[in-house]
Write a protein that holds these residues in place. Structure first.
Motif, mmCIF file in Angstrom:
data_model
loop_
_atom_site.group_PDB
_atom_site.id
_atom_site.type_symbol
_atom_site.label_atom_id
_atom_site.label_comp_id
_atom_site.label_asym_id
_atom_site.label_seq_id
_atom_site.Cartn_x
_atom_site.Cartn_y
_atom_site.Cartn_z
ATOM 1 N N LYS A 50 1.035 16.651 -9.494
ATOM 2 C CA LYS A 50 0.757 15.319 -10.501
ATOM 3 C C LYS A 50 0.612 14.179 -9.802
ATOM 4 C CE LYS A 50 -0.258 15.854 -14.322
ATOM 5 N NZ LYS A 50 -1.810 15.825 -14.724
ATOM 6 N N MET A 51 1.518 14.574 -9.229
ATOM 7 C CA MET A 51 1.406 13.302 -8.254
ATOM 8 C C MET A 51 0.131 13.168 -6.649
ATOM 9 S SD MET A 51 5.446 11.268 -6.896
ATOM 10 C CE MET A 51 5.575 12.718 -6.721
ATOM 11 N N SER A 52 0.076 14.570 -6.895
ATOM 12 C CA SER A 52 -0.096 14.908 -5.773
ATOM 13 C C SER A 52 -2.195 14.703 -5.956
ATOM 14 C CB SER A 52 -0.657 16.103 -4.875
ATOM 15 O OG SER A 52 0.468 16.591 -4.256
ATOM 16 N N GLU A 53 -2.174 14.567 -7.891
ATOM 17 C CA GLU A 53 -3.806 13.989 -8.123
ATOM 18 C C GLU A 53 -3.632 12.697 -8.820
ATOM 19 O OE1 GLU A 53 -3.245 18.375 -10.165
ATOM 20 O OE2 GLU A 53 -2.954 16.692 -11.473
ATOM 21 N N MET A 54 -3.029 12.194 -8.206
ATOM 22 C CA MET A 54 -3.308 10.275 -8.380
ATOM 23 C C MET A 54 -3.639 10.078 -7.111
ATOM 24 S SD MET A 54 0.846 10.060 -9.884
ATOM 25 C CE MET A 54 0.067 7.811 -10.405
ATOM 26 N N LYS A 55 -4.614 8.835 -8.048
ATOM 27 C CA LYS A 55 -5.063 7.853 -6.824
ATOM 28 C C LYS A 55 -3.685 7.317 -6.172
ATOM 29 C CE LYS A 55 -8.740 4.318 -6.214
ATOM 30 N NZ LYS A 55 -9.229 3.038 -6.641
ATOM 31 N N SER A 106 0.792 -0.971 -0.106
ATOM 32 C CA SER A 106 0.279 0.143 0.307
ATOM 33 C C SER A 106 0.593 1.677 -0.283
ATOM 34 C CB SER A 106 -0.834 -0.150 1.091
ATOM 35 O OG SER A 106 -0.060 0.029 2.375
ATOM 36 N N LYS A 107 2.637 1.294 0.559
ATOM 37 C CA LYS A 107 3.061 2.685 -0.489
ATOM 38 C C LYS A 107 3.199 2.732 -1.293
ATOM 39 C CE LYS A 107 5.430 2.890 4.575
ATOM 40 N NZ LYS A 107 6.241 4.058 5.370
ATOM 41 N N ASN A 108 2.871 4.160 -1.707
ATOM 42 C CA ASN A 108 3.313 4.632 -2.637
ATOM 43 C C ASN A 108 4.734 4.483 -2.619
ATOM 44 O OD1 ASN A 108 1.204 5.945 -2.751
ATOM 45 N ND2 ASN A 108 1.876 7.469 -1.343
ATOM 46 N N PRO A 161 -0.011 15.121 1.583
ATOM 47 C CA PRO A 161 -0.395 14.365 2.809
ATOM 48 C C PRO A 161 -0.469 13.269 2.378
ATOM 49 C CG PRO A 161 -2.710 15.506 0.860
ATOM 50 C CD PRO A 161 -1.180 15.692 0.665
ATOM 51 N N TRP A 162 0.471 12.027 1.093
ATOM 52 C CA TRP A 162 1.174 11.304 0.712
ATOM 53 C C TRP A 162 2.282 10.914 0.404
ATOM 54 C CZ3 TRP A 162 4.491 12.582 -2.088
ATOM 55 C CH2 TRP A 162 4.891 13.330 -3.550
ATOM 56 N N PHE A 163 3.316 12.455 1.573
ATOM 57 C CA PHE A 163 4.287 11.939 2.201
ATOM 58 C C PHE A 163 5.070 10.893 2.694
ATOM 59 C CE2 PHE A 163 7.980 13.300 4.337
ATOM 60 C CZ PHE A 163 8.510 13.804 3.007
#
Length: 674
Positions: A443-448, A285-287, A503-505
């Motif tokens: 763009k990454m912040s816009e990805m699911k 689940s980690k990016n 938020p994904w950091f």
């Protein structure tokens, strides 16, 4: 006086009654002189690489390869001169012969001189794959113009040599037309018969029946270092010798597949204690964010070079130095190739470069996957980012082949009105790193989530410029690339600063490496193995359990895929030549790369050099300048690693042979999936 005497002597030679065969031999000596001048220019242009490599053996080897190239490229000229056609003995015909001779050898000269400029980027002579490598690039004319301006003196040299080839060319006696046709034909055919065996022997590399036609790898018999093979070779030989050749030849080191698999297998399977193929699917689940930074060699990073300049080396990367304090990296980390097109398969698909770049071989049409494909099947959103025009370097094709769902290039950046558009284009290659990395973050912040992305930067690249507004901030210093490294380091610092606010950091694993190394001003990084020193940095901001440190391990680009899959607890079998660095003891870590026909294998604190049949050299990694070949100086062991020639070397050879055979078999048989 001396000049007058030589001029008179040459005029006498030109005015004498020379046969076509004699004229050919004299003119071929001019070709040798042109090749010799080109090699001296090659040497001087790359003096720091070859200064300690000049031996009589190098000269001997150069003569062998120059002979082969001169004879092959001058076959049209020789045939024109010796055709048994009575009517051809005219001044016009021999002017045509002269034009062919000068044109062919001037072209060979130009190719050799151009390759002298390209050598620092590849550490080898250019082969036919260069035409495929750059066929998608639309800025080649700009690159050539820039290099022409920087190396104008090579054009002057080429013009002078071309003039000399024309001026000193010897024309045979034109009175031969007075001979009867049968005497003319007989003498011409005898001349052909006389020269033919020498031409064949010269092209093959010798007269002995056991001699096979020499190839690029034969250059290594004249040198102690694979890098020096480039000085022995010439570029026309390297090009024509690789036309239409089968790049992958499967060796037969092991008699059975079972024996081979027992030594090395590129198929990764979880141990039974951790899971199996039939176990419940893993749910990573980690990016995953992989930053492939153009030319960002380990040499430039202060935190990884405490051994340089008595501990006072500060480097050119303050932002990355700070990142390393919070990351895991490795004492001995290497790239698996010397070009950008080598880096992408190594990093994203765990495929090293052997013989020629994977991109440019028939094996690139095999079924292949990578991090993107594996994680895409687990529900990840995947995207590849490169600030150059779509199609550049073949990256888009490879990204799609290996499972990336989206590709963002220069066109996509310029279409996004939130950013600077075409004004951020560097005028040569791509969007400048600073704005493009901000675009990447946006763009990454816009990805699911979860997502897996990779970015390939471009600014730390020839022609080594920085944006106009930073020219005073990052002035010229050291070597040309240093200012670009400082600029890209700043851009990376800004990227991580912006990413840290997303938020994904904290749910992301970042991996930073370079595609290859580049310009160098330290002898340590100009050796056979030093030219492959790239950083591998793993930054996981949300994990407080893993201790940031520089691990005493050997690491390489092809380890990135297995290491990432291990961090995600991925349970399914997958293909990759590397290892999981974080779950492998230091003594079992290793690295491999290929240079001028020599495989280099690093393990147990040593590097061995293997020519496909036997080990030619062994060096301790503590012998940073690779000055003591332990095969020649067995008493010169420089560390306490426990390595011994008697026990460790055969084991390393066996492991390397298994890696090579697995690679060649799987490439030729399209077996790159589990």
């Amino acid at each position: 006086m001396k000049r007058t005497y030589l001029s008179q002597l040459w005029n006498r030679i030109q005015g004498s009654s020379l046969s076509p065969l004699t004229s050919i031999l004299i003119n071929l000596l001019l070709a040798y002189a042109a090749y010799g001048i080109a090699r001296v220019a090659y040497l001087l242009e790359n003096w720091s690489y070859f200064a300690h490599s000049l031996t009589l053996e190098v000269v001997q080897g150069a003569l062998v390869f120059d002979t082969a190239a001169i004879l092959v490229t001058n076959i049209p000229y020789v045939v024109l001169m010796l055709l048994p056609l009575h009517w051809k003995e005219t001044r016009l015909w021999h002017r045509i012969c002269q034009t062919v001779f000068v044109a062919v050898n001037t072209a060979a000269l130009a190719i050799n001189l151009a390759d002298a400029v390209y050598f620092p980027y590849t550490l080898r002579r250019t082969t036919t794959t260069v035409f495929d490598e750059f066929h998608n690039e639309h800025n080649i004319n700009s690159i050539l113009l820039t290099e022409s301006l920087h190396h104008w003196y090579l054009f002057v040299l080429a013009a002078l040599v071309a003039w000399a080839l024309w001026h000193f060319y010897v024309t045979p006696n034109l009175n031969r037309k007075q001979l009867s046709w049968w005497r003319y034909d007989l003498t011409t055919l005898l001349s052909l018969a006389a020269i033919a065996p020498f031409v064949v022997a010269g092209i093959r590399g010798g007269f002995a029946t056991a001699v096979r036609p020499i190839t690029i790898s034969n250059a290594n018999q004249y040198v102690d270092r694979p890098t020096d093979a480039a000085l022995v070779l010439n570029t026309p030989f390297a090009i024509y010798r690789t036309i239409g050749k089968n790049l992958f030849v499967v060796p037969e080191y092991f008699d059975s597949e079972e024996e081979l698999e027992a030594v090395f297998s590129p198929i990764h399977r979880r141990e039974s204690s951790e899971g199996s193929e039939n176990s419940e699917n893993s749910e990573p689940s980690k990016n995953i964010v992989i930053l492939i930074v153009e030319s960002f060699g380990r040499e430039y990073i202060g935190a990884l070079n405490e051994h340089l300049e008595n501990g006072h080396y500060r480097g050119y990367t303050p932002c990355i130095d700070s990142l390393i304090r919070h990351s895991i990296t490795f004492r001995y980390s290497f790239c698996n190739g010397r070009k950008s097109i080598d880096g992408m398969p190594s990093i994203l698909s765990s495929i090293p470069m052997f013989v020629e770049p994977f991109f440019l071989t028939p094996a690139s049409m095999n079924r292949v996957t990578g991090i993107a494909g594996l994680l895409g099947a687990e529900g990840y959103s995947t995207a590849f980012f490169h600030g150059a025009q779509r199609g550049s370097m073949g990256f888009m094709a490879f990204a799609r082949a290996t499972g990336f769902q989206q590709y963002y290039g220069r066109e996509d950046y310029e279409a996004d009105t939130r950013f600077g558009g075409n004004a951020d284009f560097d005028g040569m290659w791509a969007i400048w790193d600073e704005p493009f990395l901000q675009y990447y973050c946006t763009k990454m912040s816009e990805m699911k989530e979860p997502f897996m992305t990779a970015v390939f930067t471009a600014s730390s690249h020839h022609p080594y410029t920085v944006p106009e507004k930073y020219k005073d901030t990052y002035p010229e210093e050291g070597i040309e690339i240093h200012k670009c490294i400082r600029y890209t380091d700043m851009a990376l610092g800004r990227f991580f600063s912006e990413a840290s606010r997303q938020p994904w950091f904290k749910n992301t694993i970042f991996v930073l490496t370079s595609d290859h190394t580049n310009q160098s001003d330290h002898a340590y990084y100009q050796t056979d193995i030093g030219g492959f020193c790239s950083p591998i940095i793993i930054f996981e901001p949300g994990n407080t359990q893993r201790k940031p440190e520089i691990q005493e391990k050997i690491a390489q680009q092809i380890d990135i895929l297995p290491t990432v899959m291990g961090m995600l607890n991925y349970k399914k079998p997958y293909f990759g030549f590397g290892i999981d660095l974080l779950n492998t003891p230091a003594e079992d870590t290793w690295a491999v790369n290929y240079l001028n026909g020599i495989y280099q294998y690093v393990k147990h604190g040593h590097v061995i050099q293997f020519n496909g049949e036997k080990t030619t050299a062994v060096y301790s990694l503590q012998d940073s300048l690779m000055q003591h070949n332990l095969l020649q100086e067995p008493e010169a062991q420089a560390d306490d690693s426990g390595f011994t020639l008697h026990t460790s070397l055969p084991k390393m050879e066996r492991e390397l042979k298994a890696i090579i055979q697995q690679y060649m078999e799987r490439m030729t048989e399209d077996r790159m999936l589990p």
